[in-house]
Design an enzyme around this catalytic site. Structure first.
Site, PDB file in Angstrom:
ATOM      1  N   GLN A  93      -4.746  -4.801   7.133  1.00  0.00           N
ATOM      2  CA  GLN A  93      -5.694  -5.777   6.590  1.00  0.00           C
ATOM      3  C   GLN A  93      -5.647  -7.110   7.320  1.00  0.00           C
ATOM      4  O   GLN A  93      -6.382  -8.029   6.963  1.00  0.00           O
ATOM      5  CB  GLN A  93      -5.405  -5.995   5.098  1.00  0.00           C
ATOM      6  CG  GLN A  93      -5.537  -4.763   4.239  1.00  0.00           C
ATOM      7  CD  GLN A  93      -6.959  -4.237   4.173  1.00  0.00           C
ATOM      8  OE1 GLN A  93      -7.922  -4.967   4.421  1.00  0.00           O
ATOM      9  NE2 GLN A  93      -7.108  -2.970   3.826  1.00  0.00           N
ATOM     10  N   CYS A 150      -4.743   2.294  -3.830  1.00  0.00           N
ATOM     11  CA  CYS A 150      -3.493   2.786  -3.230  1.00  0.00           C
ATOM     12  C   CYS A 150      -2.358   1.774  -3.392  1.00  0.00           C
ATOM     13  O   CYS A 150      -1.486   1.663  -2.528  1.00  0.00           O
ATOM     14  CB  CYS A 150      -3.682   3.139  -1.755  1.00  0.00           C
ATOM     15  SG  CYS A 150      -4.739   4.580  -1.493  1.00  0.00           S
ATOM     16  N   LYS A 170     -10.744  -0.127   9.966  1.00  0.00           N
ATOM     17  CA  LYS A 170     -10.885  -1.358   9.193  1.00  0.00           C
ATOM     18  C   LYS A 170     -11.257  -2.550  10.077  1.00  0.00           C
ATOM     19  O   LYS A 170     -11.607  -3.616   9.572  1.00  0.00           O
ATOM     20  CB  LYS A 170      -9.593  -1.653   8.432  1.00  0.00           C
ATOM     21  CG  LYS A 170      -9.222  -0.586   7.398  1.00  0.00           C
ATOM     22  CD  LYS A 170      -7.944  -0.935   6.678  1.00  0.00           C
ATOM     23  CE  LYS A 170      -7.437   0.220   5.825  1.00  0.00           C
ATOM     24  NZ  LYS A 170      -8.311   0.537   4.698  1.00  0.00           N
ATOM     25  N   ASP A 212       2.873  -3.928   8.137  1.00  0.00           N
ATOM     26  CA  ASP A 212       1.620  -3.202   7.978  1.00  0.00           C
ATOM     27  C   ASP A 212       0.489  -4.199   8.190  1.00  0.00           C
ATOM     28  O   ASP A 212       0.223  -5.054   7.344  1.00  0.00           O
ATOM     29  CB  ASP A 212       1.561  -2.605   6.565  1.00  0.00           C
ATOM     30  CG  ASP A 212       0.231  -1.930   6.254  1.00  0.00           C
ATOM     31  OD1 ASP A 212      -0.662  -1.928   7.115  1.00  0.00           O
ATOM     32  OD2 ASP A 212       0.085  -1.414   5.120  1.00  0.00           O
ATOM     33  N   HIS A 217       0.864  -1.183   0.000  1.00  0.00           N
ATOM     34  CA  HIS A 217       0.000   0.000   0.000  1.00  0.00           C
ATOM     35  C   HIS A 217       0.898   1.229   0.000  1.00  0.00           C
ATOM     36  O   HIS A 217       2.009   1.209   0.523  1.00  0.00           O
ATOM     37  CB  HIS A 217      -0.873  -0.030   1.261  1.00  0.00           C
ATOM     38  CG  HIS A 217      -1.947   1.000   1.316  1.00  0.00           C
ATOM     39  ND1 HIS A 217      -1.698   2.328   1.580  1.00  0.00           N
ATOM     40  CD2 HIS A 217      -3.297   0.898   1.159  1.00  0.00           C
ATOM     41  CE1 HIS A 217      -2.844   2.992   1.595  1.00  0.00           C
ATOM     42  NE2 HIS A 217      -3.829   2.157   1.339  1.00  0.00           N
TER      43      HIS A 217
END
Length: 434
Positions: free
Chosen positions: A227, A391, A250, A224, A147
């Site tokens: 998700q 993104c 999220k 990261d 991302h």
């Protein structure tokens, strides 16, 4: 737009090719009652089929009520007010920190810094740790699937410090080339930064394996987890990572909430990211002393209500059980990968075909139809999907794609939602091919 004979055909195909009954302990139909927005009518008069949770998830009533209760009953600043509602606000804020730390497997809540989102968390590391530890010629290893939030901060840092960026390539089906990582690690990078779960392809990366490889080469690891935290069980200590960033919005939490987890010794050695009130212990005209962790990195008045709401979201997901969440989404992925090509034979799907290697994300294209047009027609049926580059422009360049449409799932997603998507795509093709 009326449903056509093509839609009836889609319905028949869905009946013929329906997969086995769900086996996870999670009941998405029952959970839907917890999400007020899912019971509201859309502009078309149809119930909302929300398939854009990778962008931002919907919020259960307990999260909304946590925000409302704070503002109605004990709205006050934290760490300052020596009065009832001020102390209640402080207790709720720090209790939320402890809840979220437990949720990601962190034993020390003081290693969890509240941020607005994963983007801010990664920037915190890039500006604070990066500017102190990255110098001329130092390498940072990223991947082709990142991302922009886990790419652009490192671009800026590398340009400023004359460092080097190296990239782990992906296979055509969206898996990382760990054989290439092994070669890149010979450069002795200072940092390896990568996504736990790809927001575009859904690829679930082998975090522990990569961490072990990176640490053996002397590199720190940033993951990261934007998700991953909403969809799989995360234990930052078991994974062995050094930095872990994620967003609250999220994972069923409020907009403007998120966190960075990092090992205490790293945070202790890092200078503040932002300066001002709250992050200080003492201030004199010509010098200041910084506050303890984690408040050294939380300058100014924090988003108290959003942190409390994020704590409520962690409680909600924890009560469901992340193993059940993962099993549910794996079943949805398997169902979607089976049904969509059968109902819409022209569809082009991207990412791993093995549901065990994939989170609840299905990127796709219909040949000759722009993803924005796909999304716009689906909206007529109250089906919400994402369209664009998500993104991840370099990833789309790698796949030679201008854009994709993307359906993504959450705890409230049902097989009926996927059925609706399949039938809606039949309608899209009718509009553009007839």
């Amino acid at each position: 737009m009326a449903l056509t004979s093509d839609r009836r055909l889609a319905d028949r195909l869905l009946e013929e090719h329906v997969g086995s009954a769900p086996t996870s302990a999670l009941d998405p139909v029952a959970l839907r009652a917890d999400f007020p927005i899912l019971s509201t009518a859309t502009h078309s008069g149809r119930p909302l089929v929300y398939l854009d949770s990778a962008s931002s998830s919907q919020k259960p009533a307990v999260v909304i009520e946590a925000l409302d209760t704070y503002y109605r009953e004990y709205n006050a600043n934290v760490h300052r007010g020596i009065y009832e509602i001020g102390e209640r606000a402080t207790a709720a804020y720090e209790d939320a920190r402890a809840k979220i730390a437990r949720f990601i497997g962190a034993s020390d809540p003081h290693e969890l810094v509240f941020t607005r989102n994963a983007t801010e968390a990664i920037n915190l590391v890039a500006y604070s740790w990066g500017r102190r530890n990255i110098g001329r010629g130092d390498a940072i290893v990223l991947t082709e699937m990142e991302h922009h939030a886990n790419l652009v901060p490192w671009q800026i840092l590398a340009q400023e410090k004359d460092g080097d960026l190296e990239f782990i390539p992906i296979t055509d089906d969206g898996l990382l080339r760990l054989d290439v990582l092994e070669v890149l690690l010979r450069l002795k990078p200072k940092l390896v930064a990568f996504t736990h779960v790809s927001n575009t392809l859904g690829t679930i990366n082998p975090v522990r394996e990569i961490v072990d490889m990176a640490h053996a080469a002397g590199a720190l690891v940033l993951v990261d987890g934007a998700q991953a935290v909403p969809h799989v069980a995360v234990d930052v200590e078991a994974l062995g990572v050094d930095f872990y960033a994620f967003s609250g919005h999220k994972m069923l939490g409020p907009m403007g909430s998120g966190a960075l987890w990092a090992r205490r010794e790293l945070l202790e050695a890092m200078p503040p990211f932002l300066a001002g009130g709250e992050m200080i212990r003492e201030v004199h005209l010509r010098r200041s002393e910084w506050n303890d962790l984690p408040w050294k990195f939380e300058a100014g008045t924090p988003a108290v209500a959003d942190a409390i709401g994020l704590g409520a979201a962690a409680d909600y997901l924890g009560a469901i059980g992340m193993d059940a969440v993962r099993a549910h989404e794996r079943e949805l992925v398997a169902y979607a990968l089976e049904v969509l090509p059968r109902v819409v034979p022209s569809i082009e799907l991207y990412g791993p075909l093995d549901p065990d290697r994939r989170g609840g994300v299905i990127p796709f294209n219909l040949p000759g139809i722009h993803p924005h047009d796909v999304a716009q027609v689906l909206d007529r049926f109250a089906i919400a999907v994402r369209a664009g580059h998500h993104c991840t422009m370099p990833l789309h360049e790698r796949l030679d794609l201008a854009a994709t449409a993307r359906a993504s799932f959450s705890v409230f997603t049902t097989r009926s939602d996927i059925d609706a998507l399949a039938a809606g795509l039949v309608e899209v093709e009718k509009v553009f091919r007839d």
